[in-house]
Design a protein around this motif. Sequence first.
Motif, PDB file in Angstrom:
ATOM      1  N   ARG A 162      59.710 -66.349  -9.775  1.00 27.23           N
ATOM      2  CA  ARG A 162      61.115 -66.712  -9.581  1.00 27.23           C
ATOM      3  C   ARG A 162      61.724 -67.271 -10.872  1.00 27.23           C
ATOM      4  NH1 ARG A 162      63.124 -68.001  -4.192  1.00 27.23           N
ATOM      5  NH2 ARG A 162      61.628 -67.354  -2.583  1.00 27.23           N
ATOM      6  N   VAL A 163      60.941 -68.013 -11.628  1.00 23.16           N
ATOM      7  CA  VAL A 163      61.472 -68.666 -12.829  1.00 23.16           C
ATOM      8  C   VAL A 163      61.764 -67.663 -13.942  1.00 23.16           C
ATOM      9  CG1 VAL A 163      60.277 -70.824 -12.307  1.00 23.16           C
ATOM     10  CG2 VAL A 163      59.169 -69.138 -13.796  1.00 23.16           C
ATOM     11  N   LEU A 164      61.394 -66.395 -13.754  1.00 22.59           N
ATOM     12  CA  LEU A 164      61.613 -65.389 -14.793  1.00 22.59           C
ATOM     13  C   LEU A 164      62.949 -64.667 -14.652  1.00 22.59           C
ATOM     14  CD1 LEU A 164      58.040 -63.805 -14.969  1.00 22.59           C
ATOM     15  CD2 LEU A 164      59.018 -65.615 -16.407  1.00 22.59           C
ATOM     16  N   ILE A 165      63.733 -65.003 -13.629  1.00 22.95           N
ATOM     17  CA  ILE A 165      64.989 -64.286 -13.414  1.00 22.95           C
ATOM     18  C   ILE A 165      65.937 -64.470 -14.592  1.00 22.95           C
ATOM     19  CG2 ILE A 165      67.102 -64.234 -12.029  1.00 22.95           C
ATOM     20  CD1 ILE A 165      65.385 -64.627  -9.561  1.00 22.95           C
ATOM     21  N   GLU A 166      66.221 -65.693 -14.997  1.00 23.93           N
ATOM     22  CA  GLU A 166      67.150 -65.900 -16.120  1.00 23.93           C
ATOM     23  C   GLU A 166      66.561 -65.430 -17.447  1.00 23.93           C
ATOM     24  OE1 GLU A 166      70.223 -66.349 -15.703  1.00 23.93           O
ATOM     25  OE2 GLU A 166      70.018 -66.735 -13.559  1.00 23.93           O
ATOM     26  N   PRO A 167      65.260 -65.640 -17.715  1.00 23.20           N
ATOM     27  CA  PRO A 167      64.687 -65.038 -18.923  1.00 23.20           C
ATOM     28  C   PRO A 167      64.827 -63.515 -18.952  1.00 23.20           C
ATOM     29  CG  PRO A 167      63.259 -66.778 -18.151  1.00 23.20           C
ATOM     30  CD  PRO A 167      64.328 -66.607 -17.107  1.00 23.20           C
ATOM     31  N   LEU A 168      64.636 -62.855 -17.815  1.00 28.64           N
ATOM     32  CA  LEU A 168      64.791 -61.402 -17.780  1.00 28.64           C
ATOM     33  C   LEU A 168      66.247 -61.001 -17.978  1.00 28.64           C
ATOM     34  CD1 LEU A 168      62.327 -60.510 -14.890  1.00 28.64           C
ATOM     35  CD2 LEU A 168      62.179 -59.689 -17.255  1.00 28.64           C
ATOM     36  N   ARG A 169      67.176 -61.786 -17.449  1.00 21.98           N
ATOM     37  CA  ARG A 169      68.594 -61.499 -17.662  1.00 21.98           C
ATOM     38  C   ARG A 169      68.936 -61.617 -19.157  1.00 21.98           C
ATOM     39  NH1 ARG A 169      71.826 -61.890 -13.480  1.00 21.98           N
ATOM     40  NH2 ARG A 169      70.661 -63.642 -12.575  1.00 21.98           N
ATOM     41  N   THR A 170      68.384 -62.625 -19.807  1.00 24.15           N
ATOM     42  CA  THR A 170      68.607 -62.821 -21.239  1.00 24.15           C
ATOM     43  C   THR A 170      68.029 -61.664 -22.042  1.00 24.15           C
ATOM     44  OG1 THR A 170      68.477 -65.221 -20.902  1.00 24.15           O
ATOM     45  CG2 THR A 170      68.250 -64.414 -23.169  1.00 24.15           C
ATOM     46  N   LEU A 171      66.810 -61.284 -21.714  1.00 26.69           N
ATOM     47  CA  LEU A 171      66.162 -60.182 -22.418  1.00 26.69           C
ATOM     48  C   LEU A 171      66.959 -58.894 -22.262  1.00 26.69           C
ATOM     49  CD1 LEU A 171      63.625 -59.305 -24.021  1.00 26.69           C
ATOM     50  CD2 LEU A 171      62.527 -58.837 -21.809  1.00 26.69           C
ATOM     51  N   ARG A 172      67.507 -58.657 -21.088  1.00 23.85           N
ATOM     52  CA  ARG A 172      68.285 -57.448 -20.858  1.00 23.85           C
ATOM     53  C   ARG A 172      69.559 -57.447 -21.701  1.00 23.85           C
ATOM     54  NH1 ARG A 172      68.674 -53.243 -17.205  1.00 23.85           N
ATOM     55  NH2 ARG A 172      70.758 -52.512 -16.663  1.00 23.85           N
ATOM     56  N   MET A 173      70.201 -58.608 -21.858  1.00 25.15           N
ATOM     57  CA  MET A 173      71.407 -58.692 -22.682  1.00 25.15           C
ATOM     58  C   MET A 173      71.125 -58.233 -24.104  1.00 25.15           C
ATOM     59  SD  MET A 173      73.071 -62.349 -21.541  1.00 25.15           S
ATOM     60  CE  MET A 173      73.955 -62.366 -23.112  1.00 25.15           C
ATOM     61  N   VAL A 174      70.050 -58.747 -24.668  1.00 29.88           N
ATOM     62  CA  VAL A 174      69.725 -58.425 -26.064  1.00 29.88           C
ATOM     63  C   VAL A 174      69.301 -56.964 -26.179  1.00 29.88           C
ATOM     64  CG1 VAL A 174      68.287 -59.033 -28.051  1.00 29.88           C
ATOM     65  CG2 VAL A 174      69.067 -60.820 -26.478  1.00 29.88           C
ATOM     66  N   ARG A 175      68.508 -56.504 -25.236  1.00 30.70           N
ATOM     67  CA  ARG A 175      68.037 -55.119 -25.296  1.00 30.70           C
ATOM     68  C   ARG A 175      69.179 -54.128 -25.051  1.00 30.70           C
ATOM     69  NH1 ARG A 175      63.047 -53.616 -21.942  1.00 30.70           N
ATOM     70  NH2 ARG A 175      62.944 -51.967 -23.492  1.00 30.70           N
ATOM     71  N   HIS A 176      70.164 -54.520 -24.241  1.00 31.30           N
ATOM     72  CA  HIS A 176      71.304 -53.624 -24.014  1.00 31.30           C
ATOM     73  C   HIS A 176      72.084 -53.425 -25.311  1.00 31.30           C
ATOM     74  CE1 HIS A 176      74.595 -51.640 -21.926  1.00 31.30           C
ATOM     75  NE2 HIS A 176      75.430 -52.428 -22.557  1.00 31.30           N
ATOM     76  N   ALA A 177      72.304 -54.516 -26.059  1.00 32.97           N
ATOM     77  CA  ALA A 177      73.004 -54.383 -27.334  1.00 32.97           C
ATOM     78  C   ALA A 177      72.209 -53.496 -28.290  1.00 32.97           C
ATOM     79  CB  ALA A 177      73.234 -55.761 -27.944  1.00 32.97           C
ATOM     80  N   ALA A 178      70.883 -53.648 -28.290  1.00 30.31           N
ATOM     81  CA  ALA A 178      70.047 -52.824 -29.164  1.00 30.31           C
ATOM     82  C   ALA A 178      70.069 -51.360 -28.715  1.00 30.31           C
ATOM     83  CB  ALA A 178      68.618 -53.355 -29.158  1.00 30.31           C
ATOM     84  N   TRP A 179      70.150 -51.140 -27.412  1.00 30.03           N
ATOM     85  CA  TRP A 179      70.240 -49.771 -26.898  1.00 30.03           C
ATOM     86  C   TRP A 179      71.517 -49.098 -27.386  1.00 30.03           C
ATOM     87  CZ3 TRP A 179      73.724 -48.174 -22.775  1.00 30.03           C
ATOM     88  CH2 TRP A 179      73.525 -46.862 -22.340  1.00 30.03           C
ATOM     89  N   LEU A 180      72.635 -49.813 -27.348  1.00 26.58           N
ATOM     90  CA  LEU A 180      73.886 -49.259 -27.868  1.00 26.58           C
ATOM     91  C   LEU A 180      73.750 -48.928 -29.350  1.00 26.58           C
ATOM     92  CD1 LEU A 180      76.516 -51.604 -26.169  1.00 26.58           C
ATOM     93  CD2 LEU A 180      76.010 -49.231 -25.578  1.00 26.58           C
ATOM     94  N   ALA A 181      73.122 -49.822 -30.103  1.00 23.75           N
ATOM     95  CA  ALA A 181      72.943 -49.584 -31.538  1.00 23.75           C
ATOM     96  C   ALA A 181      72.078 -48.358 -31.785  1.00 23.75           C
ATOM     97  CB  ALA A 181      72.315 -50.821 -32.181  1.00 23.75           C
TER      98      ALA A 181
END
Length: 331
Positions: free
Chosen positions: A276-295
């Motif tokens: 359960r405690v990984l929900i916000e860490p996973l949300r954060t990781l997705r934000m950064v990876r989404h920007a990298a995906w666009l790049a």
Amino acid sequence: MNPRPGYADLTPQQVLDALDAVGLRGDGRILQLNSYENRVYQLFLEDGSAVVAKFYRPGRWSDAQILEEHAFALELAAAEVPVVPPLVLTGAEDGVALAGTPPTLALQGAHRWSVSARCAGREPELDDPETLRRIGRFIGRLHAVGRRCPFEHRHRLDARADGRRALALLVEGGFVPADQLPAWQASCEQALAAVEAAFDAAQPLATLRLHGDCHPGNVLWRDGSPHVVDLDDAMQGPAVQDLWMLVSGDRSTIARQLDTLIAGYEEFSEFDDRERVLIEPLRTLRMVRHAAWLAERWSDPSFPINFPYFGSSAYWSQQTTQLREQLEAMG
């Protein structure tokens, strides 16, 4: 960055010819469906039926990775988990090769494609607790199959490696404007450090074969039940990866939604509450990876058209603000 091979040579006629070469005779009607990563088409066949053909982005996945995705989909379908698996292809001609056991992947030059039955649906209403419970049951069934054996070739979620790779790509590629780089990079490094600390504290984590990108747009609701039509991002990772994108809101709302999902989930699979405690860490990781995906996709002409804001100072300022908010959420 050297652009990978793309879709410039993939014309509607070539799509029709590709399907014809594996024995699926189109009547000439073709509709391109919404997909940024791949090229996906709905085609009507001479027998009156319709299929969906997916042309994989060249260079993204190896043949072994695609075939492992297909094998997982077929295994799920055999277990009566509501997914839409690739069709078994036969009779390849005109220089087209087939791969897989059974054959589900067609290959010709730089292009790889698969075909599935057309399956329509709508996004689920996640504010309905009964809908959430049913989705939880569905994911629990999917994970019960996913636990049978691990992926050998698909991506394995690694919070540290995935986050640092995304950060390096964005910084070294010069995608962040100079006026935003110091603030964004500092916030990103702090946020990724918090992500890594959360994953380290949660070890050891069991992993399994996952859908991998289980957001509401990828869960279709049809005839009162959820199903998925695409396992393009299937990966090895912790169970919560397939749950966290289905919950949102403040902390108490997320906890309540997650409780409902897990109540359905645990009818078929056990859930480790430490995740359960990984929900916000996973949300954060997705934000950064989404920007990298666009790049990473910026050399594809469709990306500047569909994401014109990427690269602007306003975009990166907003990213910095959101990363700081995620630092608080992970605190």
